[in-house]
Every structure is written in C-alpha cells, then in structure tokens.
Motif scaffolding. Structure first.
Motif, PDB file in Angstrom:
ATOM      1  N   UNK A   1      -3.999 -53.630  17.301  1.00 26.35           N
ATOM      2  CA  UNK A   1      -5.202 -54.415  16.628  1.00 26.35           C
ATOM      3  C   UNK A   1      -6.485 -53.523  16.987  1.00 26.35           C
ATOM      4  N   UNK A   2      -6.741 -52.885  18.058  1.00 27.02           N
ATOM      5  CA  UNK A   2      -7.855 -52.309  18.280  1.00 27.02           C
ATOM      6  C   UNK A   2      -7.706 -50.969  17.504  1.00 27.02           C
ATOM      7  N   UNK A   3      -6.516 -50.267  17.480  1.00 29.34           N
ATOM      8  CA  UNK A   3      -6.657 -49.033  16.705  1.00 29.34           C
ATOM      9  C   UNK A   3      -6.995 -49.184  15.220  1.00 29.34           C
ATOM     10  N   UNK A   4      -6.570 -50.214  14.533  1.00 22.28           N
ATOM     11  CA  UNK A   4      -6.503 -50.713  12.952  1.00 22.28           C
ATOM     12  C   UNK A   4      -8.162 -50.644  12.892  1.00 22.28           C
ATOM     13  N   UNK A   5      -8.675 -51.524  13.919  1.00 21.98           N
ATOM     14  CA  UNK A   5     -10.050 -51.880  13.577  1.00 21.98           C
ATOM     15  C   UNK A   5     -10.835 -50.755  13.926  1.00 21.98           C
ATOM     16  N   UNK A   6     -10.579 -49.843  14.836  1.00 24.20           N
ATOM     17  CA  UNK A   6     -11.165 -48.636  14.971  1.00 24.20           C
ATOM     18  C   UNK A   6     -11.166 -47.580  13.785  1.00 24.20           C
TER      19      UNK A   6
ATOM     20  N   UNK B   1       2.152 -40.877  24.917  1.00 20.86           N
ATOM     21  CA  UNK B   1       2.655 -42.207  25.491  1.00 20.86           C
ATOM     22  C   UNK B   1       1.355 -43.026  25.403  1.00 20.86           C
ATOM     23  N   UNK B   2       0.233 -42.539  26.192  1.00 22.39           N
ATOM     24  CA  UNK B   2      -1.172 -43.246  26.187  1.00 22.39           C
ATOM     25  C   UNK B   2      -1.392 -43.684  24.633  1.00 22.39           C
ATOM     26  N   UNK B   3      -1.314 -42.445  23.819  1.00 16.65           N
ATOM     27  CA  UNK B   3      -1.918 -42.492  22.658  1.00 16.65           C
ATOM     28  C   UNK B   3      -1.160 -43.766  21.781  1.00 16.65           C
ATOM     29  N   UNK B   4       0.167 -43.538  21.915  1.00 16.80           N
ATOM     30  CA  UNK B   4       1.021 -44.641  21.013  1.00 16.80           C
ATOM     31  C   UNK B   4       0.771 -46.070  21.902  1.00 16.80           C
ATOM     32  N   UNK B   5       0.405 -46.194  23.159  1.00 17.77           N
ATOM     33  CA  UNK B   5       0.447 -47.350  23.717  1.00 17.77           C
ATOM     34  C   UNK B   5      -0.876 -48.266  23.524  1.00 17.77           C
ATOM     35  N   UNK B   6      -1.893 -47.624  22.669  1.00 16.83           N
ATOM     36  CA  UNK B   6      -3.010 -48.147  22.446  1.00 16.83           C
ATOM     37  C   UNK B   6      -2.948 -49.535  21.649  1.00 16.83           C
ATOM     38  N   UNK B   7      -3.435 -50.553  22.021  1.00 11.65           N
ATOM     39  CA  UNK B   7      -3.651 -51.800  21.263  1.00 11.65           C
ATOM     40  C   UNK B   7      -3.329 -51.664  19.623  1.00 11.65           C
TER      41      UNK B   7
ATOM     42  N   UNK C   1     -12.960 -49.769   1.280  1.00 12.05           N
ATOM     43  CA  UNK C   1     -11.840 -48.798   1.819  1.00 12.05           C
ATOM     44  C   UNK C   1     -11.688 -49.491   3.243  1.00 12.05           C
ATOM     45  N   UNK C   2     -12.490 -50.103   3.883  1.00 10.91           N
ATOM     46  CA  UNK C   2     -12.189 -50.586   5.131  1.00 10.91           C
ATOM     47  C   UNK C   2     -11.231 -51.898   5.152  1.00 10.91           C
ATOM     48  N   UNK C   3     -11.582 -52.611   4.181  1.00 13.20           N
ATOM     49  CA  UNK C   3     -10.569 -53.549   3.855  1.00 13.20           C
ATOM     50  C   UNK C   3      -9.217 -53.367   3.609  1.00 13.20           C
ATOM     51  N   UNK C   4      -8.907 -52.055   2.767  1.00 11.69           N
ATOM     52  CA  UNK C   4      -7.547 -51.590   2.435  1.00 11.69           C
ATOM     53  C   UNK C   4      -6.891 -50.856   3.509  1.00 11.69           C
ATOM     54  N   UNK C   5      -7.981 -50.323   4.442  1.00 15.06           N
ATOM     55  CA  UNK C   5      -7.044 -49.927   5.721  1.00 15.06           C
ATOM     56  C   UNK C   5      -6.430 -51.052   6.432  1.00 15.06           C
ATOM     57  N   UNK C   6      -7.224 -52.035   6.996  1.00 20.39           N
ATOM     58  CA  UNK C   6      -6.969 -53.084   7.591  1.00 20.39           C
ATOM     59  C   UNK C   6      -5.551 -53.674   6.892  1.00 20.39           C
ATOM     60  N   UNK C   7      -5.504 -53.930   5.704  1.00 18.26           N
ATOM     61  CA  UNK C   7      -4.439 -54.476   4.865  1.00 18.26           C
ATOM     62  C   UNK C   7      -3.260 -53.692   5.101  1.00 18.26           C
ATOM     63  N   UNK C   8      -3.587 -52.461   4.992  1.00 19.34           N
ATOM     64  CA  UNK C   8      -2.359 -51.430   5.271  1.00 19.34           C
ATOM     65  C   UNK C   8      -1.821 -51.412   6.507  1.00 19.34           C
TER      66      UNK C   8
END
Length: 551
Positions: free
Chosen positions: A382-387, A374-380, A463-470
């Motif tokens: 926005x922060x997760x995709x930027x990470x 649950x802690x893993x899934x509750x990660x923000x 590649x980073x831009x594609x990850x953010x868009x996806x």
C-alpha cells in the motif's frame, strides 16, 4: 615371547593373545619394523598394516581370500572380527562384508563419497565381493555398493580405542569353554537366527559393551541410490544449509525437523534414515565452518596465502557484485541455486574458497545482497503504490505554479481518500479507466471542493489515479494515462508570448507585423505566382509549335 593361547571355533585353533595385544597397542613405526622382520609389505596406514599383521602372524590358520571368507561359519566370523578389534554383531553376510573391508579397504578411499569416481568394472567387482546383484548400469551398481558402505560405516578400518590404549586386553582364558556353555542367539538381519555356543566370558563382554548389543543398522530399499543422489547434489545441499543457519535455530529440534521436511519437498530422499543422518552430519560440519568463517572475517590474515587471497577478493569485488545482480535476476526466488552460481562465479574469478576467511566473505557478500533485495520486496504494498503515485504527481514540480502545488499538496495529504475514490470508480466501471472515468473522477473531486481541472494538475492527477488502479490490479499498465511530454500553454500565455516578441522587434528597430501587412504580402505573393505561371505557359506553347514544325 611367552605364548598365551586360547582356542576359537570348532577347529580349536590356538591364538597367541600376548602377540595380539601387543599388535593392538603398537605404533606405526613398530608395526612397520615387525612387517619388515616377517617379509611383509609395510605400505598402508596404521590400521591396514595392523590388520595384515594380525591376519599373518596371529590368525594365519584362516583363509582370508574372498572364497575363504565366504566359507566361514557365522560363529567363526564373530570371533575373528572380535580378534581384529572391530564390530562383530550383525548378520553373517554383514560380517563377511565387514571382514573383507577391514582387510582390503581404506575408509578414507572407499566410502560413499568416493565411489562416484570408480568405473563400472570396479563397482561390478565390489558387487561380486559383497554378494550383490550385478545387473544394471553404473548408477544402479553405485547405489548398491553405497548401501553396503553406508550400513558398515565406522564398523571397520579402525580398532576399538579400548584395545589400542590397553584399557582392555584379550586374556589367555578368553574363548576357553569352561563348564556348560551358555547359548547365545546372535542378532540376525538377513539370515534366520542360529543358536551358537560361546564362552561365558565372551558373553559377558558382549553384554557389557553397548556397541556390540545394538541392532545393526540396515538400509531400506532405495537408500543407497538416495545417498548417491544426495552426494551429487551436495553443492545445493550446502547452499540450503547456509540459508538455514542465517535464520534457523540449529539447537531447536523442531526447527531442524521443519528444515529437513522442506528438503524432502525439494526432492531429497529424507524418507530414508541414512539420508537424514547424512544431512544432520552435513549440518554439524556447516555449523563448524560458519564459526570458523565468522572468526576469520574479523581477524587479521594468518598467512601469506590468506593475505594474497584477500587482496584478490578486493580486486574482484566490483565484478562479483555485478555478476551477483545478474545471477539474482536470472534465478528469481531460487536462492539456493543462486548461491551455487555465485560460488562458481567466485571460483571462476580465481578466489580461494578453501580459506575460511575468503569463503566467509564471499557468502557474507551474497547474504547482504539478498537481504537488501528482500527488504525492498518486503515494503508495504500500500505504501509502495502510494509512493509511486506521489512521484508521478510531483514530477517536474519546479515548473508548476503555486496554485497547482497547493492542489497537489491537498491530494498528498488526502491520498487515502483519493485512493478509495479511484478504486470505487474503477470497480463500478468493471476495470475500465478511459475518458468517461477521467471525467467522473474530476467532477467528483470538484464537488468535494478540489480544483482538479487546472491544466497543470489534471494530467498529473489522472496519471496518479491510473497508477493506483493498476497497482491494485483493476487495470493494465498500458491503460495508465501518461503525462504530457511537452509544455502545454493556454491562450493567455500564448498572447503573452506574442506581446514579448513584438517588444523585441520594436527594440531591434523593426516594425512588428500587422494583419494588414501580412495580408498585403500574401496578395503580392499571389500576383508574383500568377506572373511566373503565365510565362511558363507561354514557353510551353512555343515548344509545342516548334515540335509541330519539325514534324
């Protein structure tokens, strides 16, 4: 023994109250001795034996067979139940059922939890005894019998405590009419109310005893079947109760009510009061069990059995964790079902879940893994995709030059602005992220003073831009640009490699090849090829001549 009598019913039968009071207060050994003296079987628990002795020695004038009980009048049933020391209010049909259960049943063996083991023939016989419809399959009959047992729960099979302890006794004048009898209207549920005459002292006893003035609990239609279904889903209910006790407040009525309403949405028949009461009883039992488990987890083993069980748990821990990962993956968000599966896995591993120390540790292990997930899934998000985007930027970063690392650092510090640029471009292109969008992104960043077109930076940036868009849901994962799988070298680096190879050949005493030498080698090779070809042509001509000569 001096006899003190009083009469009951319209028959005016005499009852030995002194003997009756002594039977109420007698211990099991005394009851067995009395049964032997009167040639009666001494089997059964203390209450069963007491009921047999009262029926035989005190109320032997009555016929307590099935047909005899059905022939009794309502007021006689009321007084007889009182003489047996059990609840005597309710309808005539309820009294007949209660009297039969008290004389022939054992509450520990005949209850809602045990009737599931009965055959259809046994349930059919009980339906006949209880005057219930006898058609339908086993489940239908079970539901009807469960309704009766639930409505009569705690009303039979045990004499009132005040009579057992001697705090209240039946005096010689109890039941003797004195003066004008006061009419009493008993509470009726099924049959219309009947006006009966009862002694004044009996009326006072009824009015003074709260348990005898309350309206009898009856089951609404379908409650019996709902109780049977609840019993069949007991493992699932237990799992839900454990989940509630993790974060719920059992002392808060609103919180408990909200939990029960959620159970209703899961298919539990909470619209029936009997089902809600059963759930609350299970909740109280689970609270006590949790307390025992919590205390047992922090205490040393209290027995050899517990010590061996703890050792077995430690041996099976790694396998249980692997199995738990599989269960959680298969069940997804169904935590209650996953808990049931994990309990079964623990049982398959041979763990003794009857011990509080073991069951507490097993469920604690489950709760810990669920909390981590649950802690893993509750990660923000926005922060997760930027990470994830930054992980792509810095993949194999030890191979990058200082200039490339400086550009990646600039992107990292301005990741929020970079994300907004990517979102704007993808939204305007209606979800496309191809070469056109790549070029537009690079040109836009160049105008803002970045240097994204470096060979080491450009593929990582795209590649980073594609990850953010996806991750934002604009493009599919398949449209994310991939990083190059091999090292890309520009022309200058290729020249450096060639020069290094020339130096190595010179050090080995061999002349590095030149363009002229390579060309001469190619010419020599061509001449040799032509010579071999001419010889082969001559051989072919000779073979053709020989073939014509043979012909």
């Amino acid at each position: 023994m001096e006899r003190e009598d009083y009469t009951i019913g319209e028959w005016g039968l005499a009852i030995n109250t002194e003997l009756l009071n002594s039977l109420f207060q007698a211990k099991l050994a005394e009851l067995r001795d009395l049964a032997v003296e009167n040639n009666l079987p001494k089997t059964g628990n203390v209450e069963q034996l007491r009921a047999k002795l009262i029926a035989t020695l005190v109320l032997n004038q009555f016929d307590f067979t099935d047909s005899g009980i059905h022939k009794m009048q309502n007021n006689d049933l009321t007084e007889v139940l009182g003489l047996f020391g059990v609840k005597k209010s309710g309808s005539k049909k309820a009294k007949m059922r209660r009297l039969w259960l008290h004389l022939n049943g054992d509450p520990k063996k005949l209850n809602v939890s045990t009737i599931g083991d009965m055959t259809r023939e046994d349930l059919h016989a009980l339906c006949i005894t209880f005057d219930l419809p006898r058609s339908g399959n086993k489940n239908v009959l079970m539901g009807r019998v469960a309704g009766v047992l639930s409505s009569e729960e705690n009303s039979w099979g045990k004499v009132k405590k005040s009579l057992r302890t001697g705090q209240k006794t039946l005096g010689a004048n109890v039941g003797v009419p004195t003066g004008d009898p006061a009419p009493v209207t008993p509470v009726e549920v099924i049959v219309p109310p009947v006006i009966v005459e009862s002694p004044p002292e009996l009326v006072e006893e009824i009015l003074d005893t709260p348990t005898q003035t309350t309206t009898p609990v009856t089951l609404d239609e379908g409650a019996g079947e709902a109780l049977v279904r609840l019993e069949s889903r007991k493992a699932e209910l237990t799992s839900h109760l454990r989940e509630f006790l993790l974060i719920g407040r059992e002392q808060d009525e609103d919180d408990v009510s909200a939990f029960i309403e959620d159970l209703g949405r899961l298919g539990f028949g909470i619209e029936h009061e009997a089902v809600r009461g059963q759930i609350l009883d299970e909740l109280q039992q689970m609270i006590q069990l949790k307390q025992q488990e919590d205390s047992a987890r922090s205490a040393l083993p209290g027995s050899w059995r517990e010590k061996q069980a703890l050792r077995q748990l430690e041996d099976a821990r790694s396998n249980l964790l692997d199995r738990l990962d599989e269960i959680l993956e298969n069940r997804g968000g169904e935590i209650a079902a996953a808990r049931v599966d994990f309990e079964n896995a623990a049982l398959d591993a041979g763990l003794d879940l009857e011990l509080a120390a073991i069951s507490g540790r097993v469920h604690g292990l489950f709760d810990l893994q669920v909390s981590l997930r649950a802690s893993e899934t509750e990660l923000d998000p926005v922060t997760a995709r930027r990470h994830r985007a930054m992980e792509t930027l810095y993949r194999r970063s030890h191979e990058l030059s200082d200039e490339a690392m400086a550009q990646l650092g600039k992107i990292e510090t301005q990741m929020e602005a970079f994300e907004r640029v990517v979102e704007t471009i993808v939204r305007r292109s209606e979800g496309e992220f191809g070469p056109t969008e790549h070029a537009l992104l690079v040109r836009f960043l160049e105008r803002r003073g970045w240097d994204p077109n470096q060979p080491e930076v450009r593929p990582r940036l795209l590649a980073a831009a594609g990850i953010l868009a996806a991750e934002m849901g604009y493009v599919d994962a398949a449209d994310i640009p991939s990083l190059p799988t091999s090292i890309s070298l520009d022309a200058e680096k290729v020249s450096d490699v060639v020069d290094s190879m020339r130096e190595i050949l010179t050090e080995m005493g061999r002349a590095p090849p030149t363009i002229e030498s390579v060309t001469s080698v190619e010419v020599t090779g061509q001449l040799e090829t032509d010579r071999v070809k001419s010889k082969l042509d001559a051989a072919d001509a000779l073979l053709r001549k020989l073939n014509r000569g043979d012909n």
